[in-house]
Scaffold this motif. Sequence first.
Motif, short mmCIF file in Angstrom:
data_model
loop_
_atom_site.label_atom_id
_atom_site.label_comp_id
_atom_site.label_asym_id
_atom_site.label_seq_id
_atom_site.Cartn_x
_atom_site.Cartn_y
_atom_site.Cartn_z
N UNK B 296 -41.83 -9.12 -53.42
CA UNK B 296 -42.55 -8.20 -52.53
C UNK B 296 -43.91 -8.76 -52.13
N UNK B 300 -45.55 -9.76 -48.49
CA UNK B 300 -46.89 -9.41 -47.99
C UNK B 300 -47.52 -10.62 -47.32
N UNK B 303 -45.92 -11.43 -43.95
CA UNK B 303 -46.33 -10.51 -42.88
C UNK B 303 -47.77 -10.76 -42.45
N UNK B 314 -46.22 -3.52 -32.95
CA UNK B 314 -46.36 -2.94 -34.28
C UNK B 314 -45.02 -2.42 -34.81
N UNK B 317 -43.21 -4.16 -37.67
CA UNK B 317 -43.62 -3.93 -39.06
C UNK B 317 -42.94 -2.69 -39.65
N UNK B 318 -42.66 -1.73 -38.76
CA UNK B 318 -41.93 -0.54 -39.24
C UNK B 318 -40.50 -0.88 -39.65
N UNK B 319 -40.00 -1.97 -39.07
CA UNK B 319 -38.59 -2.32 -39.35
C UNK B 319 -38.41 -3.22 -40.58
N UNK B 320 -39.52 -3.63 -41.19
CA UNK B 320 -39.36 -4.58 -42.31
C UNK B 320 -38.56 -4.02 -43.49
N UNK B 321 -38.74 -2.72 -43.88
CA UNK B 321 -37.89 -2.25 -45.00
C UNK B 321 -36.41 -2.30 -44.62
N UNK B 322 -36.10 -2.00 -43.35
CA UNK B 322 -34.71 -2.05 -42.92
C UNK B 322 -34.17 -3.48 -43.03
N UNK B 324 -35.27 -5.89 -44.94
CA UNK B 324 -35.15 -6.25 -46.35
C UNK B 324 -33.90 -5.63 -46.96
N UNK B 325 -33.66 -4.34 -46.61
CA UNK B 325 -32.49 -3.66 -47.16
C UNK B 325 -31.20 -4.34 -46.72
N UNK B 326 -31.12 -4.71 -45.43
CA UNK B 326 -29.91 -5.37 -44.91
C UNK B 326 -29.70 -6.71 -45.61
N UNK B 432 -34.91 -10.83 -49.56
CA UNK B 432 -36.00 -10.04 -48.97
C UNK B 432 -37.02 -10.94 -48.29
N UNK B 436 -37.29 -11.40 -44.23
CA UNK B 436 -38.47 -10.94 -43.49
C UNK B 436 -39.10 -12.11 -42.73
#
Lengths: 449, 449
Positions: B296, B300, B303, B314, B317-322, B324-326, B432, B436
């Motif tokens: 993680x 950071x 990014x 911007x 950046x909102x899509x990074x958890x998605x 990482x999950x994929x 992850x 990213x």
Amino acid sequence: MQFQLTTEFIEQIEQLISIKDGNALRELLHDLHFADIADILEELTSDEATYLIKLLETEITSEALMEVDDDVREKILDRLSPKEIAAELEEMDTDDAVDVIAELDEEIQEQVIDEIDDEEHAADIVELLNYDEDTAGALMAKELVRVKETWTIAGCVREMRRQAKNVTRVHSIYVTNKEGKLTGRLSLKDLLTASEKAHISDVFIPKVDYVTVHTENEEVARIMQKYDLEAIPVVDEEGILVGRITIDDIVDFIKEEAEKDYQMAAGISQDVEADDSIWQLTRARLPWLVLGLFGGLGAVYVMKGFDEALAKYVELFFFTPLIAAMAGNVGVQSSAIIVQGLANDNVKGSLFQRLVKEVGLALINGVALGLLVIAFGFFVGQERLVSVTIAVSMLSVIIVAALIGTFVPIILDKRGIDPAIATGPFITTSNDIFGIFLFFYISHLILDF
Amino acid sequence: MQFQLTTEFIEQIEQLISIKDGNALRELLHDLHFADIADILEELTSDEATYLIKLLETEITSEALMEVDDDVREKILDRLSPKEIAAELEEMDTDDAVDVIAELDEEIQEQVIDEIDDEEHAADIVELLNYDEDTAGALMAKELVRVKETWTIAGCVREMRRQAKNVTRVHSIYVTNKEGKLTGRLSLKDLLTASEKAHISDVFIPKVDYVTVHTENEEVARIMQKYDLEAIPVVDEEGILVGRITIDDIVDFIKEEAEKDYQMAAGISQDVEADDSIWQLTRARLPWLVLGLFGGLGAVYVMKGFDEALAKYVELFFFTPLIAAMAGNVGVQSSAIIVQGLANDNVKGSLFQRLVKEVGLALINGVALGLLVIAFGFFVGQERLVSVTIAVSMLSVIIVAALIGTFVPIILDKRGIDPAIATGPFITTSNDIFGIFLFFYISHLILDF
């Protein structure tokens, strides 16, 4: 000692099949174990495999057919006539014969059963076909050695010699009363060490573990493992002895269950293997990925809701994959331990005790990880308050993730749903969204953006 | 038919132990199976359990001691004298006795062995203690029924009656030549159906599967499963028959291996259970969480390196958890299938074929998921180029994640490392960071920020 299957050997077989040299093939494969013949069948084309099945003794091929992968067997059976299939089934124990016949279309099933010469065998197969899948009735074989209480040991040995010809492996001898009700068992050891003149009723063991035809497979496996049994008799509603289940079927069942749980945890539904088609693999994998996608899109929404933080505390957004990973990992760890504990029946104590323990564990892990985050912040010159905020929010996320990971499987299990579905993508996805929301919400409270 | 352990029953037992009413306890527990006694022992305090062990017949308690959890057994053995432990071991088969004695300190081991009255049993235990853990030598029992080629069936039955007294279960009768070398086997069925005057050499089966004392447990399990064996003889370097392994030990082994792989995939090292202490659970879980944390923190950094995108795009950046999950989910799915395939020995074909297949699978999944992302972007009114960029980058991430998930286990396996470590946190963490980075890099190429 073990037979090693080489490419050269397969090529030699294919060569002999292409020139239809049956004698040379019979000679070549004469000494092989059926499990090795099964390995060979899996390496051949369906037509070549079918040629071998028709060529070799049904004594061997019936066993080999049981060992091959379902897909391979299906293709071979498609190429055999009902009469040829019936010949294979005649050689199989009833439990195996039922497994095979259950894979066929109903119309073909009837034709095959009509072609079985041994009428008792055919009737047994039809009987077994009628039990619910997943129950002892469908898992059991009709073949067993049974003796009556009133016989002498000598008479028993005579009778057993007759019966044993039809039973592949003699584990225990089951004892019944005149009506055929199970009353006990006789170990081969007892039989060997008893006097010939004794009566069965003098030497048999009246305590015997058994299951009924309606007992679920999972329960059968649990009992056989707990009591270290290698075979267990099956009775009907009236207590009449109707069959027995042997440990080799249970070994297969345990392996399949373990593999199913493992695949569930990895986000693979349905029973797939590395060598299945792309289409089968897609059907097993895509649904879970779509679930993960919705989770990720949910996280996008959550973050949009907190976009006032962008101006002042953009670092928070850089930390979202870390938060999601922590929430997911902690959730999977907790749920995996609980799912395994539920399966092995060793989750004891009250829910409150478990809650205290999980929170305690999450606190220890969370504080340790939080300190590392603060140390990282120090090294990269991050604002101290931001580092502490991230550490504290992460700690909360870890606690909540552990609780969700622990209690979702417990609740599912109490409601009679397989808790294993609560591992893997299910728990990581819900924990991702929830964790990211909690992270921003707590940060929002502390940093007041 | 099954015994059900109730709280009331346990309370009754505790009550009787507190007033030391041995007779009433013996009466109460008289008819129970050792596996049920084991369940009771697990519910009692260590002192109460020790009282029961000393009270009841060693015939029952020795079996019950084998069934209880390692922790419980350790605490009870701590409270028994070497003489009392020796009495329990006398009743156990050698393989079980060795499992128990191996858990004791070396000093106590010697004292216990000195206290065993049966010198042959003691010598057998010492012999088994000397084999490497994880090999057939350490897994086998010395108890078995052996007959010589030259004997008649009648003589064989006499001799077997004598031997059978020491053998809990008779599976197969092993045949040796004069020097004690394994030459074949005799099934009980054959023995029952043969004429009494025949010689063993006339009726025995000269083909017999066996392993050597140095064969690894995993290989033993594979052979016994493949050939559906319920027992397998073990020979030493010279081919002399020295022991046998029974299927119940293999069932335990298979279950333990499956649980280990499952825990590994869930990010839990060491063999822990839901009821272990917080400290044990922390040691099993924290290391994997720290690994995830470093992953993680790596994200950071990645990014921060792309922060020029903040001003214009911007949403990325909102899509990074998605993302990482994929990357994580796809990686775990691919690695789990390969790890299972490697364990079951059904990963066939060349590396190139596998590569084509994985890329094909990732393409199908990635395109389907990408279309969903574009649809989502359309609904929330996201700039079309940004949506397409996200979909395309995600597709690339999925392909790379699938390749990493597939080939890391294969490479580990080729180097002789257990591929199971490449599942779970290991693959999600590396995927992850990598995912990213790839996501931002490709977005950077397309959107040119």
